[in-house]
Design a protein around this motif. Structure first.
Motif, short mmCIF file in Angstrom:
data_model
loop_
_atom_site.label_atom_id
_atom_site.label_comp_id
_atom_site.label_asym_id
_atom_site.label_seq_id
_atom_site.Cartn_x
_atom_site.Cartn_y
_atom_site.Cartn_z
N TYR A 105 0.85 -1.19 0.00
CA TYR A 105 0.00 0.00 0.00
C TYR A 105 0.89 1.25 0.00
CZ TYR A 105 -3.44 -3.45 1.57
OH TYR A 105 -4.26 -4.55 1.68
N ALA A 106 0.27 2.39 -0.31
CA ALA A 106 1.01 3.64 -0.28
C ALA A 106 0.08 4.77 0.16
CB ALA A 106 1.60 3.96 -1.66
N VAL A 107 0.61 5.67 1.01
CA VAL A 107 -0.17 6.81 1.51
C VAL A 107 0.73 8.03 1.64
CG1 VAL A 107 -2.04 5.66 2.76
CG2 VAL A 107 0.20 5.90 3.84
N GLY A 108 0.09 9.19 1.73
CA GLY A 108 0.83 10.42 1.94
C GLY A 108 1.30 11.06 0.64
N ASP A 109 2.33 11.88 0.74
CA ASP A 109 2.83 12.62 -0.41
C ASP A 109 3.27 11.73 -1.56
OD1 ASP A 109 2.37 14.81 1.14
OD2 ASP A 109 4.38 15.66 0.94
N VAL A 110 3.64 10.49 -1.26
CA VAL A 110 4.15 9.59 -2.29
C VAL A 110 3.05 9.17 -3.27
CG1 VAL A 110 3.79 7.35 -1.16
CG2 VAL A 110 5.80 7.70 -2.61
N VAL A 111 1.78 9.44 -2.96
CA VAL A 111 0.70 9.17 -3.90
C VAL A 111 0.24 10.45 -4.58
CG1 VAL A 111 -0.04 7.14 -2.60
CG2 VAL A 111 -1.20 9.32 -2.22
N GLY A 112 0.92 11.57 -4.31
CA GLY A 112 0.58 12.82 -4.96
C GLY A 112 -0.49 13.60 -4.22
N TRP A 113 -1.35 14.29 -4.99
CA TRP A 113 -2.37 15.19 -4.43
C TRP A 113 -3.13 14.52 -3.29
CZ3 TRP A 113 -7.58 15.51 -3.63
CH2 TRP A 113 -8.11 16.81 -3.42
N PRO A 114 -3.50 15.27 -2.19
CA PRO A 114 -3.31 16.71 -2.02
C PRO A 114 -1.98 17.11 -1.39
CG PRO A 114 -4.68 15.90 -0.24
CD PRO A 114 -4.40 14.72 -1.14
N SER A 115 -1.16 16.14 -1.00
CA SER A 115 0.18 16.44 -0.45
C SER A 115 0.13 17.42 0.71
CB SER A 115 1.11 16.97 -1.56
OG SER A 115 1.31 15.99 -2.55
N LEU A 116 -0.73 17.14 1.66
CA LEU A 116 -0.87 17.96 2.86
C LEU A 116 -0.64 17.06 4.08
CD1 LEU A 116 -4.12 19.92 1.94
CD2 LEU A 116 -1.81 20.88 2.02
N ALA A 117 0.03 17.57 5.09
CA ALA A 117 0.27 16.78 6.30
C ALA A 117 -1.04 16.32 6.93
CB ALA A 117 1.09 17.60 7.30
N SER A 118 -2.04 17.21 6.92
CA SER A 118 -3.34 16.87 7.50
C SER A 118 -3.99 15.70 6.77
CB SER A 118 -4.26 18.09 7.46
OG SER A 118 -4.37 18.59 6.13
N ALA A 119 -3.99 15.76 5.44
CA ALA A 119 -4.58 14.69 4.65
C ALA A 119 -3.79 13.39 4.80
CB ALA A 119 -4.66 15.10 3.18
N SER A 120 -2.46 13.50 4.84
CA SER A 120 -1.61 12.31 4.98
C SER A 120 -1.90 11.57 6.28
CB SER A 120 -0.14 12.71 4.92
OG SER A 120 0.19 13.25 3.66
N PHE A 121 -2.08 12.33 7.36
CA PHE A 121 -2.39 11.72 8.65
C PHE A 121 -3.69 10.92 8.57
CE2 PHE A 121 -4.28 11.64 12.87
CZ PHE A 121 -3.20 11.25 13.68
N ASP A 122 -4.71 11.50 7.96
CA ASP A 122 -6.00 10.81 7.85
C ASP A 122 -5.93 9.64 6.88
OD1 ASP A 122 -7.20 12.42 9.71
OD2 ASP A 122 -8.07 13.80 8.25
N GLN A 123 -5.12 9.77 5.84
CA GLN A 123 -4.95 8.65 4.91
C GLN A 123 -4.35 7.44 5.61
OE1 GLN A 123 -2.56 10.16 1.70
NE2 GLN A 123 -4.23 11.36 0.80
N GLY A 124 -3.37 7.69 6.49
CA GLY A 124 -2.76 6.59 7.24
C GLY A 124 -3.77 5.87 8.12
N ARG A 125 -4.62 6.61 8.78
CA ARG A 125 -5.65 6.01 9.63
C ARG A 125 -6.67 5.24 8.80
NH1 ARG A 125 -8.40 10.29 13.29
NH2 ARG A 125 -9.28 8.40 14.18
N ALA A 126 -7.06 5.83 7.65
CA ALA A 126 -8.03 5.16 6.78
C ALA A 126 -7.46 3.86 6.23
CB ALA A 126 -8.43 6.09 5.64
N LEU A 127 -6.19 3.89 5.85
CA LEU A 127 -5.54 2.68 5.33
C LEU A 127 -5.49 1.59 6.39
CD1 LEU A 127 -3.91 0.90 3.50
CD2 LEU A 127 -1.89 2.29 3.99
N ALA A 128 -5.11 1.95 7.62
CA ALA A 128 -5.05 0.95 8.69
C ALA A 128 -6.42 0.31 8.90
CB ALA A 128 -4.58 1.62 9.99
#
Length: 466
Positions: free
Chosen positions: A307-330
């Motif tokens: 899997y991949a999350v955060g800036d490495v998947v591109g948009w929106p490349s925001l710390a706030s979104a990356s944090f929530d993406q990590g939780r959603a992925l888990a």
């Protein structure tokens, strides 16, 4: 079933990696994290969000000091150097590292300091930073959360002491009198604000015809005006032909024929995903031309257990979104329901700052949605007058017939904080999302939040006259 060393292995300890690790560990999974630095936090804590926003805060304090009536009476005319301001700003980084390190300790997440590379889809080799040995780790699920770095064109010599990117500018050991910033995206505009606030002459080179075109036009225009008002020379629709640097300065040659010389150049034109050292070919993954990975709605790559999350998947490349993406992925990995990461507000830390959520006027006009606008200028709020933060406005877009809030746009002090009130109302189901909330709710006085009531009154007054 295969026997693995850990259930979940995460490569990267930035916001995305950390949140995925903590959520997985709290669910009872055995988790390990690989971080390419000796300290946790990723680029967010060491190169991006935290140091640059801390630097901005320090510059804002300097501006307030210089422009305050009380301090002006003292006749102080001193000028702080960039390295001194940077040192003060960086004091927050050890605090962040200590805070986040404690998360790993308390949740019993194993940390490896080193660089990971795939051997196969379930196995990773870690070259430890201390050079002592190579560690081999196997995992049922592997998450790539390696973040991104500034994009560096091959024809620019970034080893030259006068040429910087948005990472190395945080190591600059002198105070330039004149700075060229190439790239007028979010990062370029933020640094243009920071350096102009320090009294540096700034040329901001924009390859497009307006600043931050994804913003509401009125907000983009306001940013352009205030950058120029602070001494930034904004040059639109320009692209570079070549860049030359020597011991005396840097010269950028533009395709339009213009030639600009300054003490230093800051390159802020795009970012690249940190995937080049992962040996992705071993598992059949191929990133795009900027090093980013393609994922589905569950952040799964073309390899089933990777899997991949955060800036490495591109948009929106925001710390706030990356944090929530990590939780959603888990949650997705654990088979639990999860909320799709959407409706993320923009947070742009220029001086003044910008934040928005929802539709812009241009989007609503193109969609032929009947809407009205309510505005509140900060100079008309008591709190803005008291604090001296009287530049900017709050702008509400709402449906003429239903009162539904369609977009919130804020330009001015604490915009990234103020936006969350509008975000909360926009997220309410059905009739809960209505501009009347601001008319029927009592706000503390004097506060910046009161701008919502004033903007709602302004907007509804327009509709009541029809």
């Amino acid at each position: 079933m295969a026997k693995y060393d850990v259930d979940v292995l995460i490569i990267g300890s930035g916001p995305a990696g950390e949140s995925a690790a903590m959520a997985s560990a709290k669910a009872g999974k055995k988790v390990a994290v690989v971080e390419g630095r000796a300290l946790v936090g990723g680029n967010c804590a060491h190169k991006g969000t935290i140091p640059s926003k801390s630097l901005r805060h320090a510059v804002k304090q300097i501006i307030q000091f210089k422009t305050g009536n009380l301090f002006r009476e003292t006749g102080e005319t001193w000028r702080l150097t960039y390295p001194r301001v940077l040192a003060a700003a960086n004091a927050v980084i050890p605090k962040q590292v200590e805070l986040h390190t404690d998360f790993y300790v308390r949740n019993r997440v194993k940390l490896y300091s080193g660089f990971a590379r795939f051997i196969d889809e379930n196995t990773v080799a870690i070259d430890l930073l201390d050079g002592s040995r190579e560690e081999i780790i196997s995992a049922d699920k592997i998450i790539i959360a390696t973040g991104s770095r500034p994009y560096r064109p091959a024809d620019i010599d970034f080893s030259h002491p006068r040429v910087y990117d948005s990472d190395t500018i945080l190591e600059m050991a002198h105070s330039p009198r004149h700075l060229i910033i190439y790239g007028a995206g979010v990062i370029g505009c933020e640094y243009a604000s920071i350096f102009s606030g320090l009294g540096v002459k700034v040329d901001l080179i924009n390859s497009r015809d307006r600043l931050l075109s994804f913003l509401d036009d009125e907000i983009s225009d306001a940013l352009s005006y205030h950058l120029r008002d602070n001494g930034v020379r904004v040059r639109h629709s320009e692209t570079y032909e070549k860049i030359e640097a020597n011991e005396r300065g840097v010269t950028i040659y533009l395709e339009s024929g213009k030639r600009i010389t300054a003490d230093a150049l800051l390159w802020c034109n795009g970012r690249s995903g940190n995937t080049d050292k992962l040996n992705l070919q071993a598992i059949g993954l191929e990133p795009d031309h900027r090093g980013n990975l393609t994922v589905n709605e569950q952040y799964q790559t073309a390899v089933e257990n990777v899997y991949a999350v955060g800036d490495v998947v591109g948009w929106p490349s925001l710390a706030s979104a990356s944090f929530d993406q990590g939780r959603a992925l888990a949650a997705a990995i654990l088979g639990k329901p999860y909320q799709e990461v959407a409706g993320v507000p923009t947070g742009i830390y220029t001086l003044p700052e910008i934040s928005s959520i929802g539709k812009t006027e241009r989007e609503l006009t193109e969609a032929k949605v009947p809407y009205e606008v309510g505005r509140c200028l900060f100079k008309n709020t008591a709190r803005g007058q008291i604090s001296g933060e009287d530049v900017g406005m709050l702008k509400l877009l709402f449906h003429v017939d239903t009162g539904q809030l369609l977009g919130v746009h804020c330009f001015g002090a604490e915009a990234a904080e103020i936006i969350h009130i509008g975000q909360a109302i926009m997220s309410q189901p059905g009739e809960g999302n209505n501009i009347n909330f601001f008319l029927n709710t009592t706000f503390n006085y004097p506060t910046m939040a009161e701008a919502y009531r004033l903007a709602a009154i302004d907007g509804t007054n327009r509709t009541s006259r029809r």
